[in-house]
Design a protein around this motif. Structure first.
Motif, PDB file in Angstrom:
ATOM      1  N   VAL A   8       5.101   1.876  -5.387  1.00 35.38           N
ATOM      2  CA  VAL A   8       4.840   3.374  -5.185  1.00 35.38           C
ATOM      3  C   VAL A   8       6.051   3.650  -4.169  1.00 35.38           C
ATOM      4  CG1 VAL A   8       3.330   2.910  -2.802  1.00 35.38           C
ATOM      5  CG2 VAL A   8       3.196   4.962  -4.385  1.00 35.38           C
ATOM      6  N   ASP A   9       6.612   5.071  -4.748  1.00 36.54           N
ATOM      7  CA  ASP A   9       7.787   5.624  -4.033  1.00 36.54           C
ATOM      8  C   ASP A   9       9.007   4.525  -3.529  1.00 36.54           C
ATOM      9  OD1 ASP A   9       6.477   7.876  -3.863  1.00 36.54           O
ATOM     10  OD2 ASP A   9       5.503   7.512  -2.071  1.00 36.54           O
ATOM     11  N   GLY A  10       9.121   3.650  -4.699  1.00 35.93           N
ATOM     12  CA  GLY A  10      10.311   2.772  -4.647  1.00 35.93           C
ATOM     13  C   GLY A  10       9.945   1.527  -3.712  1.00 35.93           C
ATOM     14  N   ASP A  51      -2.083   6.730  -9.203  1.00 30.29           N
ATOM     15  CA  ASP A  51      -0.796   7.110  -8.820  1.00 30.29           C
ATOM     16  C   ASP A  51       0.410   5.985  -8.788  1.00 30.29           C
ATOM     17  OD1 ASP A  51      -1.697   9.552  -8.962  1.00 30.29           O
ATOM     18  OD2 ASP A  51      -1.809   9.942  -7.041  1.00 30.29           O
ATOM     19  N   VAL A  52      -0.270   4.557  -8.593  1.00 30.53           N
ATOM     20  CA  VAL A  52       0.686   3.483  -8.384  1.00 30.53           C
ATOM     21  C   VAL A  52       1.006   2.902  -9.628  1.00 30.53           C
ATOM     22  CG1 VAL A  52      -0.349   3.390  -6.053  1.00 30.53           C
ATOM     23  CG2 VAL A  52      -1.093   1.722  -7.992  1.00 30.53           C
ATOM     24  N   GLN A  53       2.112   1.999  -9.686  1.00 28.77           N
ATOM     25  CA  GLN A  53       2.479   1.134 -10.825  1.00 28.77           C
ATOM     26  C   GLN A  53       2.036  -0.231 -10.280  1.00 28.77           C
ATOM     27  OE1 GLN A  53       6.477   0.898 -11.770  1.00 28.77           O
ATOM     28  NE2 GLN A  53       6.224  -0.870 -12.910  1.00 28.77           N
ATOM     29  N   LEU A  54       1.093  -0.778 -11.212  1.00 33.50           N
ATOM     30  CA  LEU A  54       0.678  -2.376 -10.598  1.00 33.50           C
ATOM     31  C   LEU A  54       1.440  -3.205 -11.287  1.00 33.50           C
ATOM     32  CD1 LEU A  54      -3.074  -2.279 -11.785  1.00 33.50           C
ATOM     33  CD2 LEU A  54      -2.372  -2.286  -9.537  1.00 33.50           C
TER      34      LEU A  54
END
Length: 264
Positions: A8-10, A51-54
């Motif tokens: 999340v957010d890099g 909202d996150v990338q798993l």
């Protein structure tokens, strides 16, 4: 408890899934580090799960140990397939996949140009939590951190051609893992399903395992020192089948979640 590795957010972080009440949105409670090393201390930050990338929930530092022919119905469907046929092995049949084969939820499975027959094999994966060597069967599960879904993707034509399984099982992207690690699932009779484009291809249960989870961990530890983060794939039910470019393949294990990947 469900543990996720996410971006999340890099930034890459670990978190624990939290749902305040039934029907509420799921959130990720951020941990200070990898829980296998740092425990479950939290940073105080929370993120909406949507909202996150798993990411792949674990990247083994050394190896992925796999168990072949560990469901009787899969043994039966492989009869007559050169290099794979034969009865159920009296002891767990072990082989290895490289850790470079791992991808996470949503990542693409890449069909290698040298294969015309890539197939799915949905499986339960064991994540090792502590160094294990020559552990007795009745203590083996104490060395397990948790469990996740896996897809032992296989270039079947290469597996047959080579007469051994390393290359056909070991291509980059051939070990999807995820979506999360469940630390305490009920695996006495958990459903293991694989769907391709929504069609059920495999439908089995952990109750059908020929060699138990404890037996597999103990047996593997006799040959290899198992390190924290190492992964063991426990075998696939009947129904393995082809994957074509454009397919979406899902491995679902009751109590853990759904691992979804597309094929290119």
């Amino acid at each position: 408890m469900k543990v996720a590795r996410f971006q999340v957010d890099g930034e890459i972080a670990f978190g624990v899934l939290d749902q305040a009440e039934a029907g509420a949105d799921i959130e990720l409670v951020e941990l200070t580090g990898d829980p296998m090393v740092a425990g479950y201390a939290t940073t105080g930050r929370r993120f909406a799960f949507a909202d996150v990338q798993l990411l792949a929930p674990v990247i083994p530092r050394s190896k992925i140990v796999c168990v072949g022919k560990n469901y009787a119905d899969h043994v039966a469907e492989m009869q007559g397939v050169t290099g794979i046929d034969g009865g159920a092995p009296a002891e767990p049949l072990l082989f290895l996949k490289p850790n470079t084969s791992i991808i996470g939820p949503g990542d693409a499975i890449v069909r290698p140009a040298v294969s015309d027959r890539v197939e799915h094999e949905g499986e339960l994966a064991v994540v090792i939590g502590a160094m294990a060597k020559n552990v007795p069967e009745d203590e083996a599960l104490q060395y397990v951190f948790g469990f996740t879904c896996a897809n032992d993707v296989t270039a079947r034509d290469i597996q047959i051609k080579d007469g051994q399984w390393a290359r056909g099982k070991g291509f980059d992207t051939f070990c999807p893992l995820g979506p999360v690690i469940e630390t305490d699932p009920d695996l006495a009779d958990a459903r293991v399903m694989t769907r391709v484009n929504g069609e059920v291809r495999q439908d089995g249960s952990t109750a059908q395992l020929i060699h138990s989870l404890a037996r597999i961990v103990s047996y593997a530890s006799e040959a290899f020192t198992l390190l924290p983060g190492d992964v063991i794939l426990t075998g696939t039910p009947a129904g393995v089948g082809r994957l074509e470019a454009g397919d979406v393949v899902e491995v679902e294990i009751e109590g853990i979640g759904i691992l979804r990947n597309r094929v290119v």
